[in-house]
Motif scaffolding. Structure first.
Motif, PDB file in Angstrom:
ATOM      1  N   GLY A   1       0.514  44.966  76.735  1.00 33.94           N
ATOM      2  CA  GLY A   1       1.028  45.280  75.401  1.00 33.94           C
ATOM      3  C   GLY A   1       2.175  46.251  75.432  1.00 33.94           C
ATOM      4  N   LEU A   2       2.914  46.259  76.535  1.00 32.67           N
ATOM      5  CA  LEU A   2       4.063  47.169  76.626  1.00 32.67           C
ATOM      6  C   LEU A   2       5.113  46.784  75.581  1.00 32.67           C
TER       7      LEU A   2
ATOM      8  N   GLN B   1       3.850  55.227  77.014  1.00 30.98           N
ATOM      9  CA  GLN B   1       2.976  54.114  77.415  1.00 30.98           C
ATOM     10  C   GLN B   1       2.577  54.226  78.878  1.00 30.98           C
TER      11      GLN B   1
ATOM     12  N   ASN C   1      -1.375  52.579  78.854  1.00 32.35           N
ATOM     13  CA  ASN C   1      -1.664  51.572  77.825  1.00 32.35           C
ATOM     14  C   ASN C   1      -0.358  51.184  77.127  1.00 32.35           C
ATOM     15  N   GLY C   2      -0.306  49.942  76.671  1.00 31.15           N
ATOM     16  CA  GLY C   2       0.841  49.532  75.878  1.00 31.15           C
ATOM     17  C   GLY C   2       0.610  49.850  74.410  1.00 31.15           C
TER      18      GLY C   2
ATOM     19  N   TYR D   1      11.567  42.010  77.095  1.00 27.88           N
ATOM     20  CA  TYR D   1      11.819  43.102  78.033  1.00 27.88           C
ATOM     21  C   TYR D   1      13.210  42.992  78.633  1.00 27.88           C
TER      22      TYR D   1
ATOM     23  N   PHE E   1       8.522  50.047  84.252  1.00 23.41           N
ATOM     24  CA  PHE E   1       7.141  50.096  83.796  1.00 23.41           C
ATOM     25  C   PHE E   1       6.188  49.395  84.758  1.00 23.41           C
TER      26      PHE E   1
ATOM     27  N   LEU F   1       2.577  50.276  84.971  1.00 26.90           N
ATOM     28  CA  LEU F   1       1.667  49.767  83.938  1.00 26.90           C
ATOM     29  C   LEU F   1       1.133  48.393  84.291  1.00 26.90           C
TER      30      LEU F   1
END
Lengths: 320, 513
Positions: free
Chosen positions: A15-16, A279, A284-285, B495, B503, B506
């Protein structure tokens, strides 16, 4: 192996929210340009916050003209500690933290000294707009320097740690605390080298941190763990964040709050385009949380009561 | 929904741009690439004759809408003559009539045309008209009958019938019938006429046209071609009178299909008629413009091609700026490269045009590098913003002058073109690099400077690509397409490529790291 497609797929699952999406889906749609001055001008933000009854650091002086700089030295004599901020500064640029004076010299948060001349040059640069968005001539705020809560003494290097909460349509959705490091020169900005530590919204306890773009568990300078810290007066912080929606009129806003040892949480500034590193700090996104609020909006269940919004956030936005 | 509105608008823009593009390309024949050349011929017909006493009248058949060609320009030269061009009643041919009340000495009249090959000739579908059969007497009637009978044995349709007939005519060992029939009928023209009459006996519509083979030889010759009407395909088929081969020769230029003699002079004095032709390869852009002017199209009057040449040169460059900006858009919003200033790399890329890439990069780095040194020194002088920028600007101009003078002494011509570099851009670059250097560190500043220069180089390479430059200049409507795509990308919320790396922490499974 770095495969762009699998990474992109995984990031979507998490969920970025990327820069393009933040701008197109949230900032452009929910932040009306006419409200930007409320957050871009820190002086205006401070006035609005005071009017709404939110705590802010005391204002010592406002510098609008070049000639006011010279008299500042005397004017600030009663305050050994203070912070100079350009009213339209972005990303922490141009913020000067002074911790005491030695005669004509000012002691910076990092411990280094600057002469009165250097100090005045910094101010006049600020006035001429060096640090402001678009290089517009600016005015400067001189305000109370926060004495931070002892809780953070072991996990920050000089400077003032601050707490950033992202609020969407009045619901606090994600939070982190930013810890200054030696690298960031006491500043709490991630791109200048501060650490970002994600905070669990329901509990107010730090979960995991990021330095640069990499996860960390200890402060690089003090080597204390940055995980599992309970943020004091967390409900008050959430309340400030939730009420900043009515205050600013901005749907998607980042609220920066400091915790003062004596006076509790205070609003430092608001940001109409809050960064995305929060984030990574949370692992977490934002998307799934923002989607839940969009769903509320669609069914017309958005609440006008900050307390209700906080309850919803605490029930739904746990850091996983 | 706002998004559909945007996409509809974008699609409309793209469609409009594409439509205009295809119209200009396919219909108006604007060239796609700068090197394309058009085949243009100068054809001159000359009539020379001895006038009789009293009034003289000369009638010359001239081309009208020749298939596969267009006439860009034509003029008539006949001193002292009254002139009148006229279309035939059926609208299929055209003639010029020259008249003079009194003429002395050898007369020379000219018809000149500039013609342009603009495609493959379309099939001719004029309505057929049967010639009247020849009035023959015995033994000619029997000879014709038996000849036609034999020809029929060897043919399947009207075209092959005519072809076989012509082959019989020009056979090196002609049959008795042919020898008999062609008595007194000499020359291609006569024979072709006779063939149309014989074909009429078999109810095949035929006619004689006059054509000119456009060849590299200077002197040309009008030759008759036989055309028969193919009732199956409903079109005229063309045959070479001498060989009987079927088909329109690719270099055949139709002079006239009136059926009349090409040149008629009252009193039929001795006359000479000759044709000269010359081929010239003209820039097809110019040919297209000329052709449009002939057709009286406003498109040219209101296009960039009609501007003064100097202004055209400016637009050649200006029209490339949106292309550069579009590249910037992609690199910034899709790839995610950070640069100093939104359009600074595009402006640098334009200045590279005068220096070429490597020299441009060197000169730019030289000026900015030296400027940075001065700027770092000025940091110590604690100047205010505007005076500081002014000081840096002055230094930049000094450095530019210095580079020009030194490179002139060294005989490096490329150094002189530094004068065309945008000094304001360089000044702002110096300021931004030094601020970034102070605030975010040397590494960050260098990274961003390198990113900017990389994008500038890329933009330069694309913008200086001649086919693209030509395309943008001749087809400015491509900008509408570009605008459409820009609008679509304006709502791209996926993106950026660099974000995938930023990122990536993540993206790891939770619990790790």
């Amino acid at each position: 192996m770095f495969n762009p497609f699998t990474v992109a797929k995984r990031l979507r699952e998490v969920g970025l929210v990327g820069l393009n999406s933040r701008n197109a889906d949230y900032v452009l749609l929910h932040n009306q340009r006419k409200y930007y001055p409320r957050v871009d001008d820190k002086l205006l933000t401070k006035e609005l916050a005071l009017a709404a009854g939110l705590p802010v650091p005391d204002l010592y002086a406002v510098v609008r003209e070049e000639h006011q700089i010279a008299s500042l030295h005397e004017k600030l004599a009663p305050y050994p500690n203070f912070v100079v901020k350009p009213a339209h500064g972005s990303g922490g640029d141009g913020i000067l933290v002074i911790h005491g004076r030695r005669g004509e010299r000012y002691r910076r948060a990092s411990g280094s000294f600057m002469t009165r001349e250097e100090f005045q040059h910094h101010l006049s640069n600020g006035l001429s707009g060096l640090y402001s968005l678009g290089g517009q001539p600016d005015h400067l705020l001189v305000e109370y320097c926060v004495e931070f809560d002892p809780l953070f003494e072991r996990v920050s290097y000089k400077g003032v740690p601050d707490i950033r909460i992202i609020t969407f349509l009045g619901y606090p959705v994600m939070a982190m605390i930013r810890l200054p490091t030696r690298m960031s020169d006491g500043k709490a900005n991630l791109h200048q080298g501060a650490i970002g530590v994600g905070i669990d919204i329901p509990s107010g306890i730090t979960k995991r941190g990021v330095w640069g773009n990499e996860p960390v568990r200890e402060h690089p300078d003090t080597e204390h763990s940055i995980v599992g810290l309970a943020i004091p007066r967390w409900p008050e912080l959430l309340m400030i964040a939730a009420r900043s929606y009515e205050l600013s009129g901005l749907g998607y806003v980042g609220v920066d709050i400091v915790l003062d040892k004596n006076r509790g949480p205070m609003v430092l500034e608001l940001n109409a385009r809050p960064g995305l590193a929060i984030q990574i700090a949370n692992g977490n996104g934002l998307r799934h949380r923002l989607d839940k609020i969009e769903a509320l909006k669609k069914t017309g269940k958005l609440s006008a009561d900050p307390a209700e919004r906080i309850a919803f956030a605490q029930a739904n936005f746990a850091t996983t | 929904m706002k998004k559909t509105h945007l996409y509809v608008l974008a699609v409309l823009l793209i469609a409009a741009g594409l439509a205009a593009f295809f119209y200009k390309w396919k219909v108006l024949k604007f060239p796609l690439t700068p090197v394309e050349q058009a085949e243009v011929w100068e054809v001159q017909a000359r009539v020379e004759f001895q006038p009789r006493n009293g009034a003289n009248r000369v009638v010359l058949q001239i081309p009208l809408d020749p298939p596969g060609y267009s006439i860009l320009d034509e003029n008539f030269m006949a001193r002292g003559y009254g002139m009148n061009t006229e279309r035939s009643r059926d609208g299929r041919s055209r003639e010029v009539q020259w008249t003079i009340r009194r003429a002395r000495g050898t007369q020379a009249l000219y018809y000149r045309a500039t013609i342009y090959r603009d495609g493959v000739p379309a099939a001719d579908t004029d309505r057929p008209q049967l010639q009247s059969p020849p009035e023959l007497e015995e033994p000619f009637t029997s000879a014709a009958q038996s000849l036609l009978e034999r020809v029929r044995e060897h043919s399947v349709d009207s075209a092959s019938f005519a072809a076989e007939l012509l082959r019989e005519f020009s056979s090196s060992t002609p049959s008795q019938e042919v020898t008999l029939l062609l008595q007194g009928r000499n020359g291609d023209h006569e024979r072709a006429r006779f063939a149309t009459e014989l074909l009429a006996i078999r109810n095949i519509a035929a006619r004689v046209i006059q054509g000119l083979r456009l060849e590299e030889t200077a002197a040309g010759e009008l030759r008759p071609y036989l055309q028969v009407y193919d009732t199956d395909a409903n079109e005229w088929r063309t045959l070479d009178v001498r060989t009987g081969s079927i088909g329109w020769p690719s270099d055949l230029f139709l002079w006239s299909k009136s059926g009349k003699p090409v040149l008629e002079i009252d009193g039929s004095p001795r006359a000479r008629f000759d044709i000269r032709m010359q081929r010239s390869l003209v820039d097809s852009l110019k040919a297209a413009v000329d052709r449009l002017e002939v057709r009286d199209e406003n498109l040219v009057a209101y296009s960039l091609l009609n501007l003064p040449l100097q202004t055209q040169d400016v637009y050649r460059i200006l029209l490339m700026v949106p292309v550069g900006a579009f590249i910037m858009l992609i690199l910034r919003n899709i790839v995610g490269i950070k640069t100093f200033g939104t359009f600074m790399p595009v402006l640098i890329a334009i200045s590279f045009k005068w220096t070429s890439l490597l020299a441009g990069l060197t000169l730019f780095s030289l000026v900015v590098g030296l400027g940075l040194l001065v700027r770092f020194y000025m940091e110590r002088l604690k100047l205010l913003l505007v005076p500081r920028l002014t000081a840096v600007l002055i230094v930049v101009v000094l450095i530019m002058a210095l580079v020009s003078v030194v490179s002139n002494r060294l005989g490096l011509e490329v150094g002189l073109s530094i004068a065309l570099f945008p000094m304001i851009i360089m000044t702002m670059t110096i300021e931004r690099v030094s601020v970034a250097w102070d605030e975010r560190g040397a590494g960050y500043a260098m990274k961003m400077a390198a990113g900017s220069l990389m994008i500038a180089s890329l933009a330069y390479l694309v913008m200086s690509w001649p086919p693209l430059e030509h395309l943008m200049f001749v087809y400015p409507e491509v900008l509408l397409i570009l605008l459409g795509f820009t609008l679509i990308l304006g709502r791209y919320s996926g993106y950026r490529l660099t974000e995938l790396s930023r990122f990536r922490a993540l993206a790891r499974p939770p619990g790790e790291g």
